[in-house]
Design an enzyme around this catalytic site. Structure first.
Site, PDB file in Angstrom:
ATOM      1  CB  SER A 154      27.810 100.194  10.243  1.00 27.79           C
ATOM      2  OG  SER A 154      28.777 100.124   9.215  1.00 27.79           O
ATOM      3  CE1 TYR A 201      29.313 105.890  10.646  1.00 20.42           C
ATOM      4  CE2 TYR A 201      30.332 103.837   9.961  1.00 20.42           C
ATOM      5  CZ  TYR A 201      29.235 104.673  10.003  1.00 20.42           C
ATOM      6  OH  TYR A 201      28.054 104.276   9.413  1.00 20.42           O
TER       7      TYR A 201
HETATM    8  N1  NAD Z   1      25.449 104.543   3.661  1.00 26.19           N
HETATM    9  C1  NAD Z   1      26.156 103.588   4.210  1.00 26.19           C
HETATM   10  O1  NAD Z   1      27.052 103.023   3.586  1.00 26.19           O
HETATM   11  C2  NAD Z   1      25.859 103.136   5.611  1.00 26.19           C
HETATM   12  C3  NAD Z   1      26.397 101.912   6.024  1.00 26.19           C
HETATM   13  C4  NAD Z   1      26.150 101.471   7.314  1.00 26.19           C
HETATM   14  C5  NAD Z   1      25.387 102.236   8.175  1.00 26.19           C
HETATM   15  N2  NAD Z   1      24.896 103.434   7.756  1.00 26.19           N
HETATM   16  C6  NAD Z   1      24.120 104.217   8.708  1.00 26.19           C
HETATM   17  O2  NAD Z   1      22.838 104.452   8.177  1.00 26.19           O
HETATM   18  C7  NAD Z   1      22.311 105.647   8.750  1.00 26.19           C
HETATM   19  C8  NAD Z   1      21.748 106.508   7.645  1.00 26.19           C
HETATM   20  O3  NAD Z   1      22.808 106.958   6.830  1.00 26.19           O
HETATM   21  P1  NAD Z   1      22.692 107.200   5.263  1.00 26.19           P
HETATM   22  O4  NAD Z   1      23.589 106.245   4.603  1.00 26.19           O
HETATM   23  O5  NAD Z   1      21.279 107.256   4.844  1.00 26.19           O
HETATM   24  O6  NAD Z   1      23.405 108.625   5.140  1.00 26.19           O
HETATM   25  P2  NAD Z   1      22.786 110.066   4.943  1.00 26.19           P
HETATM   26  O7  NAD Z   1      23.904 111.018   5.209  1.00 26.19           O
HETATM   27  O8  NAD Z   1      22.089 110.148   3.638  1.00 26.19           O
HETATM   28  O9  NAD Z   1      21.688 110.131   6.079  1.00 26.19           O
HETATM   29  C9  NAD Z   1      21.959 110.438   7.409  1.00 26.19           C
HETATM   30  C10 NAD Z   1      20.841 111.305   7.893  1.00 26.19           C
HETATM   31  O10 NAD Z   1      21.042 111.623   9.274  1.00 26.19           O
HETATM   32  C11 NAD Z   1      20.794 113.001   9.433  1.00 26.19           C
HETATM   33  N3  NAD Z   1      21.472 113.501  10.623  1.00 26.19           N
HETATM   34  C12 NAD Z   1      22.799 113.589  10.846  1.00 26.19           C
HETATM   35  N4  NAD Z   1      23.028 114.145  12.050  1.00 26.19           N
HETATM   36  C13 NAD Z   1      21.812 114.392  12.601  1.00 26.19           C
HETATM   37  C14 NAD Z   1      21.383 114.959  13.809  1.00 26.19           C
HETATM   38  N5  NAD Z   1      22.259 115.399  14.733  1.00 26.19           N
HETATM   39  N6  NAD Z   1      20.055 115.036  14.057  1.00 26.19           N
HETATM   40  C15 NAD Z   1      19.160 114.611  13.141  1.00 26.19           C
HETATM   41  N7  NAD Z   1      19.503 114.100  11.953  1.00 26.19           N
HETATM   42  C16 NAD Z   1      20.822 113.979  11.688  1.00 26.19           C
HETATM   43  C17 NAD Z   1      21.306 113.643   8.145  1.00 26.19           C
HETATM   44  O11 NAD Z   1      20.802 114.945   7.952  1.00 26.19           O
HETATM   45  C18 NAD Z   1      20.796 112.637   7.125  1.00 26.19           C
HETATM   46  O12 NAD Z   1      19.455 112.905   6.762  1.00 26.19           O
HETATM   47  C19 NAD Z   1      23.439 106.275   9.550  1.00 26.19           C
HETATM   48  O13 NAD Z   1      23.304 105.955  10.910  1.00 26.19           O
HETATM   49  C20 NAD Z   1      24.678 105.602   8.975  1.00 26.19           C
HETATM   50  O14 NAD Z   1      25.751 105.581   9.899  1.00 26.19           O
HETATM   51  C21 NAD Z   1      25.106 103.895   6.483  1.00 26.19           C
END
Ligand code: NAD
Length: 254
Positions: free
Chosen positions: A145, A158
């Site tokens: 991130s 985080y």
């Molecule tokens: N959306 C943003 O702004 C952003 C920015 C930087 C990084 N990220 C990272 O991208 C990745 C995906 O996030 P996203 O934005 O798609 O959010 P999201 O909440 O839509 O997706 C996260 C997914 O991880 C799954 N998950 C959570 N805990 C879990 C577990 N213990 N076992 C299996 N699955 C699990 C959730 O059910 C969900 O499907 C994450 O690692 C997040 O930290 C997101």
């Protein structure tokens, strides 16, 4: 060089929605056999059916990345179903609160460490063990991130977990550089998914503040991150390892 995603076996954790789903759909469109994993069976099966309806090959496997034995089993199931593991995207992640550090809850921090750091570690550990046994090696992409590269007010725990993901990524890239295993990460800015919707619900940030964090004055979309992940997984990125790819509307340029 041809795009060699076709006929690769790709595994994505947390692929039932958001960036994980966009990545699974894109890999499938490019001809990969895709294992979608996550904790939500209903949404996972829906993603699988969507891929199959578009002529792709997909399997949903229930897996909570907090549990080492489930991640080990997930890799085993992938290999018993498709015979190999070429691409692993450690995507599952959580963000539980947005508060100043002195008010942060230790239990929330522990949960984020378990999912965002230990979950990625389990995936890398068992994924690399499998890739070492294959002639063709493999490619791993972890979800870091902008919070893995910068201080980010109100998201201390985080931010700490995403810095850890960067450290794991770079170290594994060095350790396996001569084993034909490439390990990279993407560092997204704020992307329109449930994670951001929840942090807006917490009330610390609003959409306008988040948009203005980025020089492009907007958030990104899951597909814009999936595109970078898929490139890092492809043989077009064959000389790229240990990289943290910024996909952040210009955030990192400041
Ligand atoms: N959306 C943003 O702004 C952003 C920015 C930087 C990084 N990220 C990272 O991208 C990745 C995906 O996030 P996203 O934005 O798609 O959010 P999201 O909440 O839509 O997706 C996260 C997914 O991880 C799954 N998950 C959570 N805990 C879990 C577990 N213990 N076992 C299996 N699955 C699990 C959730 O059910 C969900 O499907 C994450 O690692 C997040 O930290 C997101």
């Amino acid at each position: 060089m041809t795009d060699t995603i076709k006929n690769k076996v790709a595994l994505i954790t947390g692929a039932t929605g958001g960036i994980g789903k966009a990545t699974a759909m894109t890999l499938a469109r490019k001809g990969a056999q895709v294992v979608i994993s996550g904790r939500r069976a209903e949404s996972g099966n829906e993603v699988m059916e969507e891929i199959v309806a578009q002529g792709g090959d997909a399997l949903f496997v229930l897996c909570d990345v907090n549990k080492e034995e489930e991640v080990q089993k997930l890799i085993e199931t992938t290999v018993s179903q498709y015979g190999k593991l070429n691409i692993l995207v450690n995507n599952a992640g959580i963000s539980l609160e947005t508060v100043p550090l002195a008010q942060a809850d230790g239990n929330n921090f522990q949960q984020m460490l378990q999912t965002n750091v230990m979950g990625v570690f389990y995936g890398m550990k068992y994924g690399i063990q499998q890739m070492l046994q294959q002639d063709q090696g493999g490619a791993i992409v972890n979800l870091a991130s902008i919070a893995g590269l910068h201080g980010m007010p109100y998201t201390g725990p985080y931010t700490a977990t995403k810095h850890a993901v960067v450290g794991l990524t770079k170290t594994a890239a060095l350790e396996y550089a001569t084993n034909n295993i490439r390990v990279n990460a993407v560092a997204p800015g704020a992307i329109k998914t449930d994670i951001i919707a929840k942090s807006i619900d917490h009330g610390t940030f609003n959409e306008d503040m988040i948009n203005r964090m980025h020089p492009m004055m907007r958030m990104g979309y899951p597909q814009e991150i999936a595109n970078g992940i898929v490139w890092l997984c492809s043989d077009e990125a064959s000389f790229t390892t240990g990289s943290i790819l910024n996909i952040d509307g210009g955030f990192n340029a400041r």
